[in-house]
Every structure is written in structure tokens, then in C-alpha cells.
Scaffold this motif. Structure first.
Motif, short mmCIF file in Angstrom:
data_model
loop_
_atom_site.label_atom_id
_atom_site.label_comp_id
_atom_site.label_asym_id
_atom_site.label_seq_id
_atom_site.Cartn_x
_atom_site.Cartn_y
_atom_site.Cartn_z
N SER A 32 43.95 -45.46 21.98
CA SER A 32 43.09 -44.27 22.04
C SER A 32 41.92 -44.35 21.08
O SER A 32 41.06 -43.47 21.08
N LYS A 33 41.87 -45.40 20.24
CA LYS A 33 40.81 -45.53 19.26
C LYS A 33 39.82 -46.64 19.61
O LYS A 33 38.97 -47.00 18.81
N PHE A 60 28.75 -43.09 17.28
CA PHE A 60 29.83 -42.48 18.05
C PHE A 60 31.17 -42.67 17.34
O PHE A 60 32.00 -41.75 17.29
N GLU A 61 31.38 -43.86 16.77
CA GLU A 61 32.64 -44.11 16.06
C GLU A 61 32.76 -43.21 14.84
O GLU A 61 33.85 -42.68 14.55
N GLN A 63 31.54 -40.26 14.53
CA GLN A 63 31.77 -38.89 14.99
C GLN A 63 33.17 -38.67 15.53
O GLN A 63 33.73 -37.58 15.40
N THR A 64 33.73 -39.69 16.19
CA THR A 64 34.97 -39.50 16.93
C THR A 64 36.13 -40.35 16.45
O THR A 64 37.29 -40.09 16.83
N ILE A 66 36.46 -43.34 17.47
CA ILE A 66 36.71 -44.28 18.58
C ILE A 66 35.70 -45.43 18.50
O ILE A 66 34.49 -45.22 18.54
N ASP A 328 40.17 -39.44 28.18
CA ASP A 328 39.49 -38.43 27.35
C ASP A 328 38.43 -39.08 26.46
O ASP A 328 37.32 -38.57 26.32
N GLY A 329 38.78 -40.21 25.86
CA GLY A 329 37.82 -40.91 25.02
C GLY A 329 36.64 -41.44 25.82
O GLY A 329 35.48 -41.39 25.36
N GLU A 332 34.40 -38.60 26.58
CA GLU A 332 33.71 -38.22 25.35
C GLU A 332 32.52 -39.16 25.10
O GLU A 332 31.45 -38.72 24.65
N PHE A 333 32.70 -40.43 25.42
CA PHE A 333 31.62 -41.40 25.24
C PHE A 333 30.49 -41.14 26.25
O PHE A 333 29.31 -41.22 25.90
N PHE A 336 28.55 -38.31 24.97
CA PHE A 336 27.70 -38.75 23.86
C PHE A 336 26.44 -39.45 24.37
O PHE A 336 25.32 -39.15 23.93
#
Length: 431
Positions: A32-33, A60-61, A63-64, A66, A328-329, A332-333, A336
Motif C-alpha cells: 500500500s506504500k 506526492f510521497e 504528502q501521502t 506512497i 485507493d492509492g 489518490e495519485f 494528485f
């Protein structure tokens, strides 16, 4: 995608599957990361794109939490690798796709569909430019992607070359372009540069010329109609820029890796038909004030049924594979990458237009180049047919035109009969 199309591509897909293993299910699995992202080549080189993208991915990493592992894939490989990933279920989480491939890739069933609920997770349907979103999947189905970069074709011309030849304005018709091109050809310079060995570029121009001649590449039932008199005339007009008008260097018949842009940047050609070439030209040392940007020409006297179309609705979409282990990730990307901040940053860098309406008025898109592209998208661009066989159309028709350019470069006559023969063969391969 038709059963026959998948059968034709099976050998290629299986061969390419080994290439996709490096971005396979292990990476797109349950971590998930971490996300794996295949980006398309938008800049001057694969390395330049990675340098452009990496700071945004790092952001992005931060912020999240990931991490995004990016691979920039050349256009010559991208479609086959996407099809391989769709077939094998092994590949990246998130991908860039040419918007003309949207319906073809959607038909594989491998992409996440952006229904209203999914669109809401990335900011909502109303954020996206309607024309761009319309080129993200088959009609009457939820989009298979969302727009990322919006593009259109324009005519780029060397201001100094024009001035030296006493030409005061960009040509507005193909007849004028041929005439101007002859004045600009000589002393090691050619009037126009083209990518004669690039099937996608060829297919895009075939579509635009076909529209101007009143032709359609698929009929109302979605069946191929490649060899109509209108399409034959359209393709011949394009090839004649080399074969008859002789304003295109015969060596352009072998161009497939943006060499035409380099020729324009280096003064070897005075005109270029391209999508948002500015960033690429700048990277090769050509200053923005050295060239002008104008709409792609039209026919001086269009035939009955001819349309006022001078570009396809071009652009890059961003999609998510269903095989991702981190949906979900991945969404989210996508959110972004299509956010206001990233849309300004990335489209400003690449010279393309934002795919969201919320930043259209940003000063980043006020340059002459962006104004011309925006005007084309708003008034004179048309989407390529959003049918499952579209990617095959690009390959087959684009390859037929590549062969015709090779004939022209070799001095073999290109006639209506020879054009029709190539298009008929391409149409038969579709069935």
C-alpha cells in the motif's frame, strides 16, 4: 477489442510480457506504500521526462507516504506493453495512454472505469474539460481514464527562413503550404519536416486530411471504411508533399523518433506539423521568438462533405489497471496528477494545455503556442473514432502510409491506385 484483434496481437503481447515483468504483479501487488507508474514520453528524451516528473512524485510521497516508481516508456513501445499488461494481468498500477487508444484498451476490460463514484474520488467529473473527457473511452460507457495533458496540432514555422524568402504570413491552405514550401526548399533546407515512418503520426494526419476531404475511417456501424475515394484523395494529398510538391526531404520517410522536430529546431526544415513542440524545441536550443505558431492549414476548395477540421483531439490520459493491489492509492495519485497545482506545473513544462477547466486562465497558458492549440481544440478539432479497433486502425493505416512514403522516397510513383491498394489491404487486415 475484437477477437481477431486480440489474436493478431497475441504473439506480440506474449513477447512483450517478459518486458512487463519488471513492473509486474509483485510491484502492483499488496504494497500500500508503493505504486508503479508508466509515463509516456512527453519531453525531449526519456531521461528529461524522468527529471521533470521525479520532483512531483517526491512531492506526492511527502504528502501521502506512497512512493511512486516511474518508468518513462517510449511511444514506439507503449501500446504493445499496455496490451501485454492488459492480457497478462502483470504490469504497473497507473499508466499514461494516448487518448486515441482509450476505447481499444477499455475493450480489454483491464482498466478501472471512472463512473461517477470513481470520478468523485479524483475531484469530480465537472473538473475536466468536456472535449478531453469525451476522448477517454467508448461512447455511452464510463470513461476508462481521465485526461492528463490536452494537445492539438499546430503549424510551426521558422520566422527567419520566412523573412529571408520574403514570406510574410503562415500558409492557411495546403495549396499555399506547397507553394511556400517550394520557396523555402534548397541549400540544405526543406520546406516541411514529417515523421514518415511513425504509424501514429501518419494515422493522425490521415484522419485530419480525411475529415477535410469528407471521409470517415469507420462507418456508422463502426466498420472500417478505409479505401473510400475521399480517404484515398486525403492520403495522396499528404504523401504528395514529398512525392509531387517535393517540399519534404525523402529521408523523412525513415523518421519515427521525433527527428522532424530536431530538423526544425536545427534549421534543416522551415515548417513542422506537431503537438505542443515548444518545450522540445527549447531543449534543442531554439528560442520561442525564433518560430511562429499558426493553425494547421485547410483545403482551399474543400469537396462536398469536407469538414473544417485541422486537428484530432489530441492528448494524454491517465488510467489505472484493475490488477492493482492498491486501488485507493492509485486513485489518490490520479487525483494528485490532475490537481490544479500539478496541472499548471506539468502542462507549463511540456507546453501542453491543462485537462481541467479550473486553471485554463492561468498565465502559464497565455503564450502564442498555447493560444493556437486552445483555439484548435475549441473550434476545429475532432476526436478520432472511439471504437475498440482504433488502435489497430492507427497501426494498419499508419503503416500503409509509411510504405507509401517509402515509395515516394525511392522515386516510385504514388498514384490513386497505389494508395487505394494499400488502404484496401489495411482494411482487409481489420476483418
Amino acid at each position: 477489442m475484437s477477437r481477431r484483434h486480440l489474436a493478431i496481437l497475441t504473439a506480440t503481447v506474449l513477447a512483450a510480457a517478459s518486458l512487463t515483468a519488471c513492473g509486474s504483479g509483485d510491484e502492483a501487488g499488496g504494497d500500500s506504500k508503493t505504486l508503479t507508474y508508466w509515463a509516456s514520453n512527453q519531453g525531449a528524451s526519456l531521461e528529461a521526462d524522468k527529471e521533470i516528473l521525479q520532483p512531483e512524485l517526491d512531492k506526492f510521497e511527502q504528502q501521502t507516504g506512497i512512493k511512486v516508481n516511474v518508468e518513462v516508456v517510449p511511444w514506439s513501445d507503449l501500446l504493445n506493453r499496455l496490451l501485454a499488461a492488459a492480457t497478462t494481468g502483470q504490469g504497473p498500477d497507473v499508466v499514461n495512454i494516448g487518448n486515441t487508444w482509450s476505447a481499444s484498451l477499455q475493450a480489454t476490460g483491464a482498466l478501472v472505469e471512472f463512473d461517477d463514484a470513481t470520478l468523485a474520488k479524483v475531484g469530480g467529473k465537472d473538473r475536466f474539460v468536456p472535449a478531453a473527457l469525451a476522448a477517454a473511452g467508448a461512447p455511452d460507457k464510463p470513461p476508462a481514464a481521465v485526461p492528463l495533458y490536452s494537445l492539438a496540432y499546430a503549424l510551426y514555422y521558422n520566422k527567419q527562413s520566412f523573412a529571408d524568402a520574403g514570406i510574410t504570413a503562415a500558409p492557411t491552405t495546403w495549396e499555399e503550404l506547397a507553394e511556400v514550401g517550394k520557396k523555402l526548399t534548397g541549400d540544405g533546407r526543406w520546406g516541411l519536416a514529417v515523421e514518415g515512418a511513425n504509424p501514429s503520426e501518419n494515422a493522425h494526419h490521415a484522419f485530419t486530411f480525411g475529415q477535410q476531404y469528407g471521409g470517415d475511417w469507420f462507418d456508422a456501424a463502426g466498420k472500417p471504411s478505409f479505401d473510400t475515394p475521399q480517404n484515398v484523395a486525403a492520403v495522396k494529398r499528404y504523401i504528395d508533399l514529398m512525392a509531387v510538391d517535393k517540399v519534404v526531404n525523402p529521408s523523412n520517410a525513415e523518421y519515427a523518433q521525433n527527428q522532424s522536430v530536431s530538423d526544425f529546431a536545427n534549421g534543416k526544415a522551415a515548417m513542422l506539423l506537431w503537438q505542443a513542440a515548444g518545450a522540445n524545441l527549447k531543449s534543442q536550443g531554439m528560442a520561442p521568438e525564433a518560430y511562429g505558431v499558426a493553425p494547421v492549414p485547410f483545403l482551399a476548395t474543400p469537396p462536398a462533405g469536407g469538414k473544417q477540421v485541422n486537428s484530432m483531439v489530441a492528448g494524454i490520459n491517465i488510467a489505472v489497471f484493475k490488477h492493482t493491489g492498491n486501488l485507493d492509492g492509485a486513485l489518490e495519485f490520479v487525483k494528485f496528477m490532475t490537481s490544479d497545482t500539478e496541472q499548471v506545473t506539468l502542462n507549463k513544462t511540456y507546453g501542453s494545455l491543462p485537462a481541467v477547466g479550473t486553471v485554463a486562465a492561468d498565465p502559464a497558458f497565455a503564450a502564442e503556442e498555447q493560444k493556437v492549440l486552445a483555439q484548435a481544440l475549441a473550434t476545429s478539432a475532432a476526436p478520432l473514432p472511439q471504437v475498440p479497433e482504433e488502435s489497430t486502425f492507427e497501426t494498419l493505416v499508419g503503416t500503409a502510409i509509411k510504405e507509401l512514403f517509402a515509395d515516394a522516397a525511392s522515386g516510385r510513383p504514388v498514384t490513386e491506385d497505389s494508395v487505394r491498394e494499400k488502404l484496401t489491404r489495411a482494411q482487409q487486415q481489420m476483418r
